[in-house]
Design an enzyme around this catalytic site. Structure first.
Site, PDB file in Angstrom:
ATOM      1  N   LYS A 180       0.819  -1.212   0.000  1.00 32.73           N
ATOM      2  CA  LYS A 180       0.000   0.000   0.000  1.00 32.73           C
ATOM      3  C   LYS A 180       0.860   1.274   0.000  1.00 32.73           C
ATOM      4  O   LYS A 180       2.068   1.229   0.266  1.00 32.73           O
ATOM      5  CB  LYS A 180      -0.939  -0.031   1.213  1.00 32.73           C
ATOM      6  CG  LYS A 180      -1.987  -1.165   1.151  1.00 32.73           C
ATOM      7  CD  LYS A 180      -2.954  -1.085   2.320  1.00 32.73           C
ATOM      8  CE  LYS A 180      -4.011  -2.180   2.222  1.00 32.73           C
ATOM      9  NZ  LYS A 180      -5.003  -2.088   3.340  1.00 32.73           N
ATOM     10  N   ASN A 204      -2.056   0.406   6.660  1.00 35.11           N
ATOM     11  CA  ASN A 204      -1.540  -0.832   7.260  1.00 35.11           C
ATOM     12  C   ASN A 204      -0.681  -1.647   6.288  1.00 35.11           C
ATOM     13  O   ASN A 204      -0.575  -2.869   6.412  1.00 35.11           O
ATOM     14  CB  ASN A 204      -2.678  -1.650   7.885  1.00 35.11           C
ATOM     15  CG  ASN A 204      -3.730  -2.054   6.875  1.00 35.11           C
ATOM     16  OD1 ASN A 204      -3.599  -1.796   5.687  1.00 35.11           O
ATOM     17  ND2 ASN A 204      -4.776  -2.717   7.345  1.00 35.11           N
ATOM     18  N   HIS A 219      -2.306  -5.347   1.615  1.00 31.61           N
ATOM     19  CA  HIS A 219      -3.588  -6.022   1.426  1.00 31.61           C
ATOM     20  C   HIS A 219      -3.294  -7.466   1.095  1.00 31.61           C
ATOM     21  O   HIS A 219      -2.315  -7.763   0.408  1.00 31.61           O
ATOM     22  CB  HIS A 219      -4.373  -5.399   0.257  1.00 31.61           C
ATOM     23  CG  HIS A 219      -5.471  -6.317  -0.243  1.00 31.61           C
ATOM     24  ND1 HIS A 219      -6.692  -6.388   0.360  1.00 31.61           N
ATOM     25  CD2 HIS A 219      -5.483  -7.236  -1.242  1.00 31.61           C
ATOM     26  CE1 HIS A 219      -7.429  -7.307  -0.271  1.00 31.61           C
ATOM     27  NE2 HIS A 219      -6.711  -7.835  -1.241  1.00 31.61           N
ATOM     28  N   TYR A 251     -12.465  -2.124  -3.802  1.00 33.21           N
ATOM     29  CA  TYR A 251     -12.984  -2.165  -2.433  1.00 33.21           C
ATOM     30  C   TYR A 251     -14.512  -2.068  -2.393  1.00 33.21           C
ATOM     31  O   TYR A 251     -15.074  -1.664  -1.373  1.00 33.21           O
ATOM     32  CB  TYR A 251     -12.350  -1.047  -1.599  1.00 33.21           C
ATOM     33  CG  TYR A 251     -10.978  -1.394  -1.059  1.00 33.21           C
ATOM     34  CD1 TYR A 251     -10.794  -2.504  -0.223  1.00 33.21           C
ATOM     35  CD2 TYR A 251      -9.868  -0.619  -1.347  1.00 33.21           C
ATOM     36  CE1 TYR A 251      -9.547  -2.825   0.289  1.00 33.21           C
ATOM     37  CE2 TYR A 251      -8.609  -0.938  -0.843  1.00 33.21           C
ATOM     38  CZ  TYR A 251      -8.459  -2.047  -0.020  1.00 33.21           C
ATOM     39  OH  TYR A 251      -7.226  -2.366   0.491  1.00 33.21           O
ATOM     40  N   GLU A 303      -9.497 -10.964  -7.570  1.00 34.98           N
ATOM     41  CA  GLU A 303      -8.580  -9.830  -7.416  1.00 34.98           C
ATOM     42  C   GLU A 303      -7.384  -9.938  -8.369  1.00 34.98           C
ATOM     43  O   GLU A 303      -6.931  -8.934  -8.926  1.00 34.98           O
ATOM     44  CB  GLU A 303      -8.127  -9.732  -5.955  1.00 34.98           C
ATOM     45  CG  GLU A 303      -9.292  -9.365  -5.035  1.00 34.98           C
ATOM     46  CD  GLU A 303      -8.956  -9.419  -3.553  1.00 34.98           C
ATOM     47  OE1 GLU A 303      -7.814  -9.749  -3.188  1.00 34.98           O
ATOM     48  OE2 GLU A 303      -9.859  -9.109  -2.749  1.00 34.98           O
TER      49      GLU A 303
HETATM   50  P1  ATP Z   1      -7.129  -5.880   3.406  1.00 30.15           P
HETATM   51  O1  ATP Z   1      -8.471  -6.171   2.787  1.00 30.15           O
HETATM   52  O2  ATP Z   1      -6.549  -4.543   3.019  1.00 30.15           O
HETATM   53  O3  ATP Z   1      -6.161  -7.009   3.247  1.00 30.15           O
HETATM   54  P2  ATP Z   1      -8.191  -6.659   5.951  1.00 30.15           P
HETATM   55  O4  ATP Z   1      -8.831  -7.790   5.198  1.00 30.15           O
HETATM   56  O5  ATP Z   1      -7.318  -7.003   7.120  1.00 30.15           O
HETATM   57  O6  ATP Z   1      -7.331  -5.761   4.982  1.00 30.15           O
HETATM   58  P3  ATP Z   1     -10.714  -5.295   5.792  1.00 30.15           P
HETATM   59  O7  ATP Z   1     -11.731  -5.429   6.858  1.00 30.15           O
HETATM   60  O8  ATP Z   1     -10.903  -6.039   4.504  1.00 30.15           O
HETATM   61  O9  ATP Z   1      -9.287  -5.638   6.419  1.00 30.15           O
HETATM   62  O10 ATP Z   1     -10.537  -3.739   5.478  1.00 30.15           O
HETATM   63  C1  ATP Z   1      -9.929  -3.308   4.297  1.00 30.15           C
HETATM   64  C2  ATP Z   1      -9.015  -2.148   4.599  1.00 30.15           C
HETATM   65  O11 ATP Z   1      -9.804  -1.052   5.030  1.00 30.15           O
HETATM   66  C3  ATP Z   1      -8.032  -2.381   5.747  1.00 30.15           C
HETATM   67  O12 ATP Z   1      -6.854  -3.033   5.365  1.00 30.15           O
HETATM   68  C4  ATP Z   1      -7.731  -0.970   6.185  1.00 30.15           C
HETATM   69  O13 ATP Z   1      -6.783  -0.358   5.279  1.00 30.15           O
HETATM   70  C5  ATP Z   1      -9.089  -0.296   6.006  1.00 30.15           C
HETATM   71  N1  ATP Z   1      -9.869  -0.323   7.243  1.00 30.15           N
HETATM   72  C6  ATP Z   1     -10.472  -1.392   7.809  1.00 30.15           C
HETATM   73  N2  ATP Z   1     -11.106  -1.061   8.948  1.00 30.15           N
HETATM   74  C7  ATP Z   1     -10.884   0.264   9.104  1.00 30.15           C
HETATM   75  C8  ATP Z   1     -11.268   1.238  10.081  1.00 30.15           C
HETATM   76  N3  ATP Z   1     -12.019   0.895  11.130  1.00 30.15           N
HETATM   77  N4  ATP Z   1     -10.848   2.513   9.901  1.00 30.15           N
HETATM   78  C9  ATP Z   1     -10.108   2.870   8.832  1.00 30.15           C
HETATM   79  N5  ATP Z   1      -9.716   2.013   7.860  1.00 30.15           N
HETATM   80  C10 ATP Z   1     -10.094   0.737   8.004  1.00 30.15           C
HETATM   81 MG    MG Z   2      -9.961  -7.516   3.405  1.00 37.10          MG
END
Ligand code: ATP
Ligand code: MG
Length: 140
Positions: free
Chosen positions: A11, A114, A117, A51, A128
């Site tokens: 990211k 974070n 992804h 997303y 994806e």
């Molecule tokens: P990713 O899909 O990016 O691998 P993940 O599966 O761990 O991450 P998801 O729940 O799919 O998490 O959320 C997608 C992304 O949205 C997260 O990686 C983070 O960048 C962002 N995100 C998730 N929760 C929050 C939140 N509460 N506040 C801000 N951003 C968030």
């Molecule tokens: Mg995810």
């Protein structure tokens, strides 16, 4: 356990801090092989489409803005049980909750920024991968 593929994004918070190599080393050390990789600037439409499952979440707009705030590196990773292996080395979504030694614990800035992804299922991995790569761009 079979050799499978997953999809990864390094990211913008990680590319900005020049951590492409550091993240990739952690993926490789976890047993994953990079079989496709390209550095791109995502468009708003691309990020919104990627997303789309999070469209109704309160953080959707901020997440899309973040994902287009700089270049990302999209990758296809191959390995034993690749989806689960990758999720394990990534660590929890919120770096504060991530295990020591994971990418997010060691490198991530916040729950949004974070660093990585990773696909959450083999079905989503296939969707994806196809969103960003043509079959001939993946060389195992
Ligand atoms: P990713 O899909 O990016 O691998 P993940 O599966 O761990 O991450 P998801 O729940 O799919 O998490 O959320 C997608 C992304 O949205 C997260 O990686 C983070 O960048 C962002 N995100 C998730 N929760 C929050 C939140 N509460 N506040 C801000 N951003 C968030
Ligand atoms: Mg995810």
């Amino acid at each position: 356990m079979a050799t499978t593929r997953t999809f990864s994004i390094i990211k913008p918070d990680a590319t900005r801090r020049n951590l492409t190599g550091a993240v990739t080393k952690m993926l490789e050390d976890a047993g994953l092989r990079v079989v496709a990789s390209k550095r791109i600037q995502m468009t708003q439409e691309q990020a919104e489409g990627f997303y789309a499952v999070h469209r109704e979440r309160p953080f959707f707009g901020d997440l899309v803005s973040f994902m287009i705030s700089g270049p990302v590196v999209v990758q296809v990773l191959e390995g034993e049980d690749a989806v689960a292996t990758n999720r394990k080395v990534m660590g929890a979504t919120n770096p504060a909750n991530a295990d020591a030694g994971t990418i997010r614990k060691e490198l991530a800035e916040s729950i949004e920024a974070n660093s990585v992804h990773g696909s959450d299922s083999e079905e989503n991995a296939a969707i994806e991968i196809a969103y960003f790569f043509k079959p001939e761009e993946i060389v195992g």
